[in-house]
Design a protein around this motif. Structure first.
Motif, PDB file in Angstrom:
ATOM      1  N   ALA A   6      10.159   0.757  -1.923  1.00 52.69           N
ATOM      2  CA  ALA A   6       8.864   0.112  -1.745  1.00 52.69           C
ATOM      3  C   ALA A   6       7.834   1.124  -1.261  1.00 52.69           C
ATOM      4  O   ALA A   6       6.697   1.159  -1.742  1.00 52.69           O
ATOM      5  N   THR A   9       6.600   3.486  -3.986  1.00 53.31           N
ATOM      6  CA  THR A   9       5.766   2.762  -4.948  1.00 53.31           C
ATOM      7  C   THR A   9       4.373   2.517  -4.383  1.00 53.31           C
ATOM      8  O   THR A   9       3.369   2.760  -5.046  1.00 53.31           O
ATOM      9  N   LEU A  10       4.307   2.081  -3.132  1.00 50.27           N
ATOM     10  CA  LEU A  10       3.010   1.836  -2.496  1.00 50.27           C
ATOM     11  C   LEU A  10       2.233   3.143  -2.330  1.00 50.27           C
ATOM     12  O   LEU A  10       1.012   3.177  -2.509  1.00 50.27           O
ATOM     13  N   ASP A  11       2.935   4.230  -1.995  1.00 48.94           N
ATOM     14  CA  ASP A  11       2.288   5.552  -1.907  1.00 48.94           C
ATOM     15  C   ASP A  11       1.620   5.898  -3.236  1.00 48.94           C
ATOM     16  O   ASP A  11       0.477   6.374  -3.268  1.00 48.94           O
ATOM     17  N   GLU A  14      -1.511   3.818  -3.997  1.00 52.16           N
ATOM     18  CA  GLU A  14      -2.651   4.282  -3.200  1.00 52.16           C
ATOM     19  C   GLU A  14      -3.173   5.625  -3.699  1.00 52.16           C
ATOM     20  O   GLU A  14      -4.383   5.810  -3.869  1.00 52.16           O
ATOM     21  N   ILE A  31       8.895  -4.863  -1.762  1.00 51.00           N
ATOM     22  CA  ILE A  31       7.556  -4.471  -1.317  1.00 51.00           C
ATOM     23  C   ILE A  31       7.065  -5.448  -0.243  1.00 51.00           C
ATOM     24  O   ILE A  31       6.529  -5.041   0.790  1.00 51.00           O
ATOM     25  N   LEU A  37       2.792  -3.175   5.851  1.00 50.99           N
ATOM     26  CA  LEU A  37       2.177  -3.573   4.596  1.00 50.99           C
ATOM     27  C   LEU A  37       0.667  -3.763   4.732  1.00 50.99           C
ATOM     28  O   LEU A  37      -0.103  -3.451   3.822  1.00 50.99           O
ATOM     29  N   ARG A  40      -1.750  -0.908   3.993  1.00 53.02           N
ATOM     30  CA  ARG A  40      -1.788  -0.365   2.635  1.00 53.02           C
ATOM     31  C   ARG A  40      -3.015  -0.838   1.857  1.00 53.02           C
ATOM     32  O   ARG A  40      -3.400  -2.000   1.933  1.00 53.02           O
ATOM     33  N   THR A  42      -4.072  -1.683  -1.645  1.00 56.31           N
ATOM     34  CA  THR A  42      -3.597  -1.929  -3.008  1.00 56.31           C
ATOM     35  C   THR A  42      -4.694  -2.611  -3.834  1.00 56.31           C
ATOM     36  O   THR A  42      -4.422  -3.237  -4.853  1.00 56.31           O
ATOM     37  N   PHE A  67      -1.594 -10.038  -1.968  1.00 60.03           N
ATOM     38  CA  PHE A  67      -2.223  -8.998  -2.798  1.00 60.03           C
ATOM     39  C   PHE A  67      -3.262  -9.520  -3.783  1.00 60.03           C
ATOM     40  O   PHE A  67      -3.810  -8.760  -4.566  1.00 60.03           O
TER      41      PHE A  67
END
Length: 266
Positions: A6, A9-11, A14, A31, A37, A40, A42, A67
């Motif tokens: 997760a 993927t989030l990195d 961003e 995620i 969270l 982040r 997104t 999200f």
């Protein structure tokens, strides 16, 4: 390939201001369970396209609450390609849906003889393209019904033309003479905040033929126990769908694409 995380993927979302993310449902679950969270960004994501296995209603709703309205659910198979698509609006109106039939595709729900069943009734989901559909094969096999391919899934259409997948025909458990699809029990359990992942399977039982066993992954700080798991299902589903065995595990057996390996016990 590299193992999904997760955080990575989030990195990437961003760093690259990604506008499209292709996922399987377990990636969404991971995620949503990730640390920090809220920190982040997104906001670049316009389309999160989910496919590969059933998208649980609770996961769809939690994702969009967190999200925004960017989640699309694609249902299909390797043989038949994409069959239905659920938009964010579909997933808000009917969170467990696989969506509406995609143009150029024919999707039907049929009985054991290959005849279409009425709206709301459950049967085998068969898929074909418009081109394929005109080629009647006559005396079709179970896999090919009037030129259409069996998806291997069971489900139904609602009055608005949305498809719902109840589960794989092969995964059906017969317990005490009643049919149970693991998916519906898993959906209920995933709706609980303490439950991060779950797999329900049938195990041999002298008295009932098969009984239901639930393997549950709890989130950090979770307090739900075996009795809690059973009572959660009992409040929402018929008694024969309540798992008799509840085992808490650290993770569930999944293949590289995130599909649960129901034949392997954790």
């Amino acid at each position: 390939g590299p193992r999904f995380t997760a955080a990575a993927t989030l990195d990437a979302v961003e760093a690259h201001h990604a506008d499209v993310l292709a996922v399987v449902p377990v990636m969404l679950q991971r995620i949503l369970a990730a640390d920090h969270l809220d920190a982040r960004d997104t906001s670049s994501l316009r389309i999160v396209a989910c496919s590969g296995s059933a998208l649980p209603a609770a996961v769809a709703e939690t994702w969009m609450d967190r999200f925004g309205e960017n989640l699309y659910n694609v249902y299909g198979s390797t043989e038949v390609g994409q069959a239905t698509l659920a938009t964010p609006a579909d997933l808000r109106a009917a969170p467990g849906t696989a969506g509406r039939v995609i143009a150029g595709t024919v999707v039907e729900v049929v009985d054991g003889d290959g005849n279409g069943v009425p709206t709301g009734e459950t049967g085998l989901i068969v898929v074909g393209s418009d081109a394929q559909f005109t080629e009647y094969t006559g005396g079709g096999t179970k896999e090919r019904i009037r030129g259409m391919m069996s998806s291997g899934d069971v489900g139904y259409f609602d009055a608005d033309g949305r498809l719902f997948v109840t589960g794989r025909a092969d995964d059906m458990i017969v317990s005490g003479g009643e049919n149970v699809f693991p998916l519906e029990v898993e959906e209920v359990l995933l709706s609980h905040d303490d439950v991060v992942d779950v797999m329900v399977v049938g195990v041999a039982d002298d008295e009932f033929g098969q009984r239901l066993a639930a393997f549950v992954v709890r989130g950090p700080g979770a307090s739900i126990d075996e009795a809690g798991i059973r009572s959660l299902v009992a409040t929402r589903l018929a008694r024969h769908k309540v798992p008799r065995d509840v085992t808490f595990v650290d993770e569930l057996p999944r293949n590289a694409t995130g599909k649960l390996l129901r034949s392997s016990r954790p």
